[in-house]
Scaffold this motif. Structure first.
Motif, PDB file in Angstrom:
ATOM      1  N   PRO A 139       0.785  -1.328  -0.028  1.00 35.26           N
ATOM      2  CA  PRO A 139       0.084   0.027  -0.067  1.00 35.26           C
ATOM      3  C   PRO A 139       1.010   1.269   0.102  1.00 35.26           C
ATOM      4  CG  PRO A 139      -0.696  -1.420   1.755  1.00 35.26           C
ATOM      5  CD  PRO A 139       0.427  -2.098   1.214  1.00 35.26           C
ATOM      6  N   VAL A 140       2.076   1.092   0.383  1.00 36.30           N
ATOM      7  CA  VAL A 140       2.897   2.464   0.383  1.00 36.30           C
ATOM      8  C   VAL A 140       3.552   2.592  -1.155  1.00 36.30           C
ATOM      9  CG1 VAL A 140       4.886   3.467   1.253  1.00 36.30           C
ATOM     10  CG2 VAL A 140       3.366   1.937   2.660  1.00 36.30           C
ATOM     11  N   TYR A 198      -0.287   2.031  -4.093  1.00 31.91           N
ATOM     12  CA  TYR A 198      -1.387   2.273  -3.340  1.00 31.91           C
ATOM     13  C   TYR A 198      -2.835   1.686  -4.118  1.00 31.91           C
ATOM     14  CZ  TYR A 198      -5.064   4.454  -0.291  1.00 31.91           C
ATOM     15  OH  TYR A 198      -6.058   4.272   0.692  1.00 31.91           O
ATOM     16  N   LEU A 224     -10.680  -6.587   2.280  1.00 30.73           N
ATOM     17  CA  LEU A 224     -11.061  -5.162   1.987  1.00 30.73           C
ATOM     18  C   LEU A 224     -10.233  -4.080   2.224  1.00 30.73           C
ATOM     19  CD1 LEU A 224     -14.763  -4.805   2.843  1.00 30.73           C
ATOM     20  CD2 LEU A 224     -13.625  -4.435   0.831  1.00 30.73           C
ATOM     21  N   GLU A 225      -9.130  -4.178   3.077  1.00 26.20           N
ATOM     22  CA  GLU A 225      -8.036  -3.086   3.233  1.00 26.20           C
ATOM     23  C   GLU A 225      -6.979  -3.318   2.276  1.00 26.20           C
ATOM     24  OE1 GLU A 225      -6.429  -2.464   7.016  1.00 26.20           O
ATOM     25  OE2 GLU A 225      -7.546  -3.943   7.925  1.00 26.20           O
ATOM     26  N   PRO A 226      -6.517  -1.990   1.911  1.00 20.75           N
ATOM     27  CA  PRO A 226      -5.469  -2.257   0.896  1.00 20.75           C
ATOM     28  C   PRO A 226      -4.392  -2.801   1.404  1.00 20.75           C
ATOM     29  CG  PRO A 226      -5.473   0.048   1.969  1.00 20.75           C
ATOM     30  CD  PRO A 226      -6.769  -0.787   2.042  1.00 20.75           C
ATOM     31  N   ASP A 240       1.403  -9.502   7.134  1.00 19.78           N
ATOM     32  CA  ASP A 240       0.427  -9.379   8.429  1.00 19.78           C
ATOM     33  C   ASP A 240      -0.905  -9.627   7.723  1.00 19.78           C
ATOM     34  OD1 ASP A 240       0.528  -7.091   6.970  1.00 19.78           O
ATOM     35  OD2 ASP A 240      -0.152  -5.774   8.648  1.00 19.78           O
TER      36      ASP A 240
END
Lengths: 502, 348
Positions: free
Chosen positions: A136-137, A140, A174-176, A230
């Protein structure tokens, strides 16, 4: 003595037939109960693991599945795997520390350490081309895209275990998120992919004895999975009343896919076939009686006519009843047959799309039919083509094949690597099949130019076509059959034996 | 100066990482106690409800329903036929109360506070009541009767009953015809189809023991489950999928409340508050997929009820009477705590 040899040969033929009868000619997944108590070596970054990470959760999950879990740091020597039934490589382990220490260990490996894929030979060495980690960094937008993947293969044991469909599914919740992909070599099996591209495999495997992307041979099963440090706990699942909805059930399959892939990795692989043409011969003879083969050729054609006649004679000598049909004959001639074999003497133009939907096992000796038979896409020279055809191919004639699927009975027990297919360089056809196909051999140095492969019944072929029965490609051009080496003949027979099995 | 700029830079990087990766850092509890109201008697406060218009909060104290304004000033009270075990604010000026023995639903009007109608219930002594303002559905739970009764919100008429197994704890409704119950015995959420008043299945709660507190964000479709073993699970109600687990206090009987903008329109986007033992835990919502621990407030006694009053930016808590105290002991009775935004939150 002769009796003993014949007995052994019959036993070999029995094992061969048993292997061929299995879906996709692969071993079934072992029940969980059979795996309980086995030791898993979980290799993590130890004290140097990035935080947060899910290694503890993974260890707990493995224990819940019945495994005994031993952990080791990335720096531990490969001997740490002694006694383990499975090595699990977490992405928290530094890939440089891991290096290739587990590459040659004859223990199954299940890994989500994407940066370590090249060290294990699972992919090529070039970052962003052969493998990549989306996070995501750095990426994104793409980190949302990897929340979705496509079912690429619907017939592998893993796919069947989770009911994988050739459609989108949710990978992570559902999270990036961070996820990795890799581009396996032709000996690999893509189970699921990102972006609808088999070059961006989210989950892929190598059977024991399959050829890895770097040319080495897998000493045991290998599984690559898309997880990041994670996000194990974010693998999708559905519970409660929502699980009654079949669409949700086939959508939220991340955890099931993880478990099925894990179970496949640690299940016993099929026995490695040995090169024994006589056993294949005996195997064919045991099934040929009463079977009718439709041999489609250019009747009274020029080049290749003798070869066609010799193939027909060979099939008859094995016990098949062979009916010869001209390429222009209507497809209805296939009625009552057990196998359709399309000769390389056939003209694609004259064959006119026939036999693609026939609900019989089918072998094409003509690679240029690969688009019309749904073996591959429609882009000639990218999806299918030929080597050695004067004026029609930029590539030189070829006489060798590279065996990449030595584990499959279609490989006739030949060892991985180059095998002389014909005595003289000539025209060899190829196609790049979809992930449901098992690739047996490629043209040398051309990992996506696959000369021998087979689709099991129910496989997803090009354009969403579902194989109504087994389908196989053999690369023999018009006169090649007569020029085949004994190894070439063994491959021919092994493919016939596999294909007629379903 | 250089150190400070480095720290600032590191902080900015961390914040960016947190925003990008969904990892949120736990902060201090967002409320502080603004008013403490000592009640007379030894009966605990079994339920609290923020009333219509958010100008009053109602407390179930023994066999009474009492009203309080936002500063904690006591207002009117009304006596019911037995101990009030549950309270819920309804539509308009309506307030619902359930009485354990005799088992009754009492519909009250709050302007002024008086009983409108009292209806007998027949599926066991009611232990809680919940009103779903979106679906206009009213449910009474009976722990003793292992049942949930759906009632007409206007008349109290019984519309259906479902019998369940296990130890039924807090309820939450999703505004779309589904009722969830924490089931402490079965370590699961029972799911009820409110239209048919039938059990439609349960949602397993991994590594959650004795779930009792339950609240719902009906917009984001999230269930917040307080577990007796010190875990707060956040469950996607559409998938029955637990995607966040956070540490909270360990307590046998928890109460939970969720609210958007619980501190008023500034501050948190959403928050869940869980009370039961001698602490209150806060879960902060940053986004529909991102939550973090929002701090913990220590209480002097176990909490028996809580209610969020987001329009006023308040959280109300009831503390149990002091154990083994007599009715006349000063300060021995139950206490109400009115919590407002902490200095840090108020200055935002």
């Amino acid at each position: 003595m002769n009796r003993l040899v014949n007995g052994l040969r019959a036993a070999c033929a029995f094992v061969l037939l048993a292997a061929l009868a299995a879906p996709g000619a692969r071993a079934a997944l072992a029940p969980w109960s059979a795996l309980a108590g086995k030791t898993v070596l979980l290799v993590t970054g130890g004290a140097e693991s990035p935080e947060p990470n899910d290694d503890a959760r993974v260890a707990r999950h493995l224990r819940k599945l019945g495994f005994t879990v031993r952990t080791a740091d990335a720096a531990a020597p490969a001997s740490a795997a002694a006694g383990a039934s499975l090595i699990v490589l977490s992405s928290t382990a530094n890939a440089h520390e891991l290096g290739d220490k587990y590459a040659d260990v004859p223990v199954p490996v299940f890994t989500w350490n994407t940066y370590d894929y090249p060290n294990l030979g699972l992919t090529g060495p070039v970052l962003h081309r052969d493998y990549e980690v989306i996070d995501p960094v750095q990426h994104y937008a793409d980190s949302f895209a990897v929340l979705y993947a496509y079912g690429a293969n619907i017939t592998s044991e893993i796919s069947r275990a989770v009911g994988l469909k050739p459609q989108l599914f949710g990978t992570l919740y559902l999270e990036p998120e961070t996820a990795g992909w890799g581009r396996p070599g032709p000996g690999g099996t893509v189970i699921a992919d990102f972006f609808g591209s088999r070059s961006h495999a989210a989950v892929f495997t190598y059977e024991r004895d399959a050829t890895l992307a770097d040319g080495r041979v897998a000493p045991a099963r290998r599984v690559a999975f898309y997880l990041g440090n994670d996000d194990f706990h974010l693998l999708t699942a559905v519970h409660g009343p929502a699980a009654k909805d079949p669409n949700l059930r086939s959508w939220a399959i991340g955890r099931k896919l993880f478990d099925a892939a894990l179970r496949w990795a640690v299940s016993p692989p099929p026995p490695i076939p040995t090169y024994d043409p006589a056993a294949i011969d005996a195997g064919i003879r045991s099934v040929a009686h009463g079977k009718r083969v439709l041999f489609v050729e250019r009747v009274h054609g020029g080049e290749g006519h003798r070869s066609d006649a010799n193939m027909v004679a060979h099939l008859r000598s094995l016990g098949f009843t062979v009916v010869v049909a001209d390429q222009t004959a209507p497809q209805s001639v296939a009625r009552g047959m057990s196998l359709v074999m399309i000769s390389g003497t056939c003209s694609k133009w004259k064959l006119a799309n026939k036999y693609d939907e026939v609900r019989l096992p089918l072998i094409s000796l003509e690679g240029l039919l690969s688009d019309s038979l749904h073996f591959t896409g429609r882009d000639r020279y990218r999806d299918y083509g030929e080597h050695g055809e004067l004026l029609e191919s930029d590539d030189p004639p070829e006489d060798y094949l590279d065996i990449v699927g030595a584990w499959s009975p279609m490989a006739a027990g030949l060892k991985p690597g180059l095998v002389r297919f014909t005595y003289h360089p000539g025209v060899l056809k190829w196609a790049w099949p979809l992930p449901d196909a098992t690739v047996i051999a490629t043209l040398p140095g051309e990992p996506h130019e696959d000369a021998i492969f087979g689709y099991p019944k129910g496989a997803r072929m090009a354009g969403g076509f579902i194989a109504p029965a087994r389908r196989a490609l053999l690369p023999t051009d018009n006169p090649s059959y007569d020029d085949m080496t004994p190894q070439g003949r063994a491959l021919f027979d092994a493919v016939v034996l596999w294909t007629i099995g379903g | 100066m250089r150190i400070r700029s480095r720290i600032a830079r590191a902080g900015a990087v961390l914040a960016a990482l947190a925003a990008a990766t969904g990892v949120a850092l736990a902060g201090p509890f967002p409320y502080r106690v603004q008013h403490r109201i000592a009640l007379t008697g030894t009966a605990p406060v079994r339920a609290l409800a923020a009333g219509p218009g958010a100008q009053h909060v109602y407390a179930a104290v023994g066999d009474e329903v009492r009203s309080f304004d936002l500063t904690g000033q006591a207002g009117s009270r009304v006596k019911l036929p037995g101990v009030v075990t549950g309270l819920a604010a309804g539509a308009g000026d309506t307030l619902y109360a359930v009485v354990g023995a005799p088992a009754r639903l009492v519909i009250l009007s709050v302007r002024p506070l008086h009983v409108v109608v009292s209806v007998s219930l027949h599926a066991g002594a009611p232990s809680a009541v919940v009103f779903d303002p979106v679906a206009d559905e009213l449910f009474a739970e009976s722990q003793a009767g292992h049942s949930v009764t759906r009632l007409d919100p206007g008349t109290g008429r019984r519309l259906g009953v479902v019998r369940l197994q296990g130890e039924l704890m807090q309820m939450a409704s999703n505004g779309r015809g589904t009722l969830y119950l924490a089931n402490a015995e079965r370590n699961a959420l029972d799911v009820i189809d409110a239209d048919r008043m039938a059990f439609s299945g349960d949602i397993p709660l991994a590594r959650c023991r004795a779930p009792s507190g339950l609240a719902m964000d009906t917009l984001g479709r999230r269930l917040f489950v307080g577990c007796g073993n010190g875990r707060e699970l956040i469950v996607d109600a559409d998938l029955g999928y637990t995607f966040v687990t956070l540490p909270i206090q360990r307590a046998a009987s928890l109460q939970a409340a969720f609210a958007f903008h619980p501190l008023g329109h500034a501050g948190w986007k959403g928050g869940t508050f869980v009370a039961g033992g001698s602490e209150v835990d806060a879960i902060r919502m940053y986004a529909f997929v991102r939550y973090a621990g929002g701090g913990r407030l220590a209480l002097t006694r176990p909490a028996t009820a809580l209610a969020s009053n987001p329009a006023a930016g308040e959280l109300w808590l009831a503390e149990a009477p002091r154990a083994a105290a007599g009715a006349d002991d000063e300060g021995a009775g139950p206490q109400l705590l009115v919590l407002g935004p902490s200095c840090a939150e108020a200055s935002r």
